[in-house]
Design an enzyme around this catalytic site. Sequence first.
Site, PDB file in Angstrom:
ATOM      1  N   ASP A  10       0.431  -0.875   0.207  1.00  8.93           N
ATOM      2  CA  ASP A  10      -0.293  -0.371  -0.011  1.00  8.93           C
ATOM      3  C   ASP A  10       1.379   1.078  -0.248  1.00  8.93           C
ATOM      4  O   ASP A  10       1.414   1.733   1.408  1.00  8.93           O
ATOM      5  CB  ASP A  10      -1.071  -0.043   1.197  1.00  8.93           C
ATOM      6  CG  ASP A  10      -0.458  -0.179   2.598  1.00  8.93           C
ATOM      7  OD1 ASP A  10      -0.626   0.608   3.403  1.00  8.93           O
ATOM      8  OD2 ASP A  10       0.709  -0.547   2.773  1.00  8.93           O
ATOM      9  N   ASP A  14       6.867   3.776   3.805  1.00  7.88           N
ATOM     10  CA  ASP A  14       8.290   2.320   4.316  1.00  7.88           C
ATOM     11  C   ASP A  14       8.278   0.953   2.749  1.00  7.88           C
ATOM     12  O   ASP A  14       8.281   0.070   2.063  1.00  7.88           O
ATOM     13  CB  ASP A  14       8.079   1.702   5.467  1.00  7.88           C
ATOM     14  CG  ASP A  14       7.028   1.208   5.655  1.00  7.88           C
ATOM     15  OD1 ASP A  14       6.043   2.209   5.371  1.00  7.88           O
ATOM     16  OD2 ASP A  14       6.302   0.796   6.739  1.00  7.88           O
ATOM     17  N   ASP A  15       6.510   1.463   2.227  1.00  6.45           N
ATOM     18  CA  ASP A  15       6.692   0.016   1.198  1.00  6.45           C
ATOM     19  C   ASP A  15       7.081   0.248  -0.093  1.00  6.45           C
ATOM     20  O   ASP A  15       8.217  -0.650  -0.681  1.00  6.45           O
ATOM     21  CB  ASP A  15       4.601   0.524   0.461  1.00  6.45           C
ATOM     22  CG  ASP A  15       4.179   0.417   1.525  1.00  6.45           C
ATOM     23  OD1 ASP A  15       4.270   1.106   2.079  1.00  6.45           O
ATOM     24  OD2 ASP A  15       3.188  -0.579   1.482  1.00  6.45           O
ATOM     25  N   HIS A 254       9.389  -0.603   8.541  1.00 14.13           N
ATOM     26  CA  HIS A 254       8.945  -2.153   8.626  1.00 14.13           C
ATOM     27  C   HIS A 254       8.354  -2.675   7.345  1.00 14.13           C
ATOM     28  O   HIS A 254       8.988  -3.769   7.764  1.00 14.13           O
ATOM     29  CB  HIS A 254       6.979  -1.792   8.780  1.00 14.13           C
ATOM     30  CG  HIS A 254       6.680  -0.520   9.924  1.00 14.13           C
ATOM     31  ND1 HIS A 254       6.773  -0.579  11.301  1.00 14.13           N
ATOM     32  CD2 HIS A 254       6.543   0.756   9.997  1.00 14.13           C
ATOM     33  CE1 HIS A 254       6.809   0.504  11.922  1.00 14.13           C
ATOM     34  NE2 HIS A 254       5.919   0.658  11.399  1.00 14.13           N
TER      35      HIS A 254
HETATM   36  O1  RIB Z   1       1.862  -0.530  10.701  1.00 16.72           O
HETATM   37  C1  RIB Z   1       2.733  -0.010   9.772  1.00 16.72           C
HETATM   38  C2  RIB Z   1       2.261  -0.545   8.578  1.00 16.72           C
HETATM   39  O2  RIB Z   1       1.185  -0.012   7.805  1.00 16.72           O
HETATM   40  C3  RIB Z   1       3.464  -0.209   7.262  1.00 16.72           C
HETATM   41  O3  RIB Z   1       2.966  -1.254   6.431  1.00 16.72           O
HETATM   42  C4  RIB Z   1       3.056   0.929   6.852  1.00 16.72           C
HETATM   43  O4  RIB Z   1       3.538   1.158   5.420  1.00 16.72           O
HETATM   44  C5  RIB Z   1       1.603   0.699   6.881  1.00 16.72           C
HETATM   45  O5  RIB Z   1       0.536  -0.031   5.329  1.00 16.72           O
HETATM   46 CA    CA Z   2       2.949  -0.789   3.920  1.00 11.72          CA
END
Ligand code: RIB
Ligand code: CA
Length: 322
Positions: A10, A14-15, A254
């Site tokens: 999504d 961090d994705d 993450h």
């Molecule tokens: O809670 C962190 C997660 O939620 C991560 O994957 C961030 O990108 C959101 O999708």
């Molecule tokens: Ca994510």
Amino acid sequence: MPRKIILDVDTGSDDACAIMLAYLHPDIDLQAVCTVKGNQPIQYTTENTLRIRELLNADFPVYKGCSGSLVKNVVYPRIPPTANADAYDEQGNKIHIHQELFDLPESKGDIEELNAPNFYVDYLSKTREKITIVAVGPLTNLAVALIMKPEIAENIEEIVIMGGGWNITNATLAAEFNIYDDPEAAQRVLHCGAKITMVPLDATHSAYISREDAQDLRKINTPASLFAADLIDVRILVHDYAQPLEVPHTCALHDPLCIAYLIDPEVLQDVKLCNVEVSLSGLTEGQTCVDQRAIQENRNVNFAFKGDHERFSKILLEAFRG
Ligand code: RIB
Ligand code: CA
């Protein structure tokens, strides 16, 4: 032999780092990317994914997925999680941990014809070798595919999920965002029968990425490493302001930790096979309830209670150094 994976995102900050790590590291063979709503609505998460693909000069196929959750928000307006993803810079400007659209050129490439759930059913019905799915957003796409054809789970090597929390939450007092956004989907995926490894906030917060890591990425000086450094700097600002980690001026990154686990399993520590169930209502909606009793049934998830930040940052930097 590089590990074949499908990445479900999504795309937020961090994705984007997970997509770049998966594409750049030689131990990973990124077969396809599926997009889902979550950090942003589906149009934005899909456009951001395409912009990252072009930043990498990559050509992996992108399958657009679900715009809504299985049950949530159908009958009542979306109840936004507590805004702990915002911060304010020195000038007092509000900054969000995930931009709506990345500061990158508008994408030129196309998405595939098939939508993500239909791609999962088609690919997993035809593949001759099992494949690993890395899901770092709400689990809606995979849940819909499993509802359409449960037997596709037989061709899944492992599902690595960024989600959940034992001692740490972020969306509410009880839940982590990816699970909270579609708890019914998460509960379905956790019971699909495939091997599941869950990378919760407890692991991602302990495998923190630092300002020095961002500086090392800048020294690599490629478009991808510079963009990753920018994303990390913003995340560190937000964490310092809204979710301070054990070490100041660091951030949880993450999603790429799930990729790093496939490259070096030791990046996850204190991993226990236990029963994990998702609360579907009330105050604890979206909570991952982790059974740690010695005697328990249905041990369905390898739950990682800790991460190794040194191993993680080493993997990240080696990938961007190419
Ligand atoms: O809670 C962190 C997660 O939620 C991560 O994957 C961030 O990108 C959101 O999708
Ligand atoms: Ca994510």
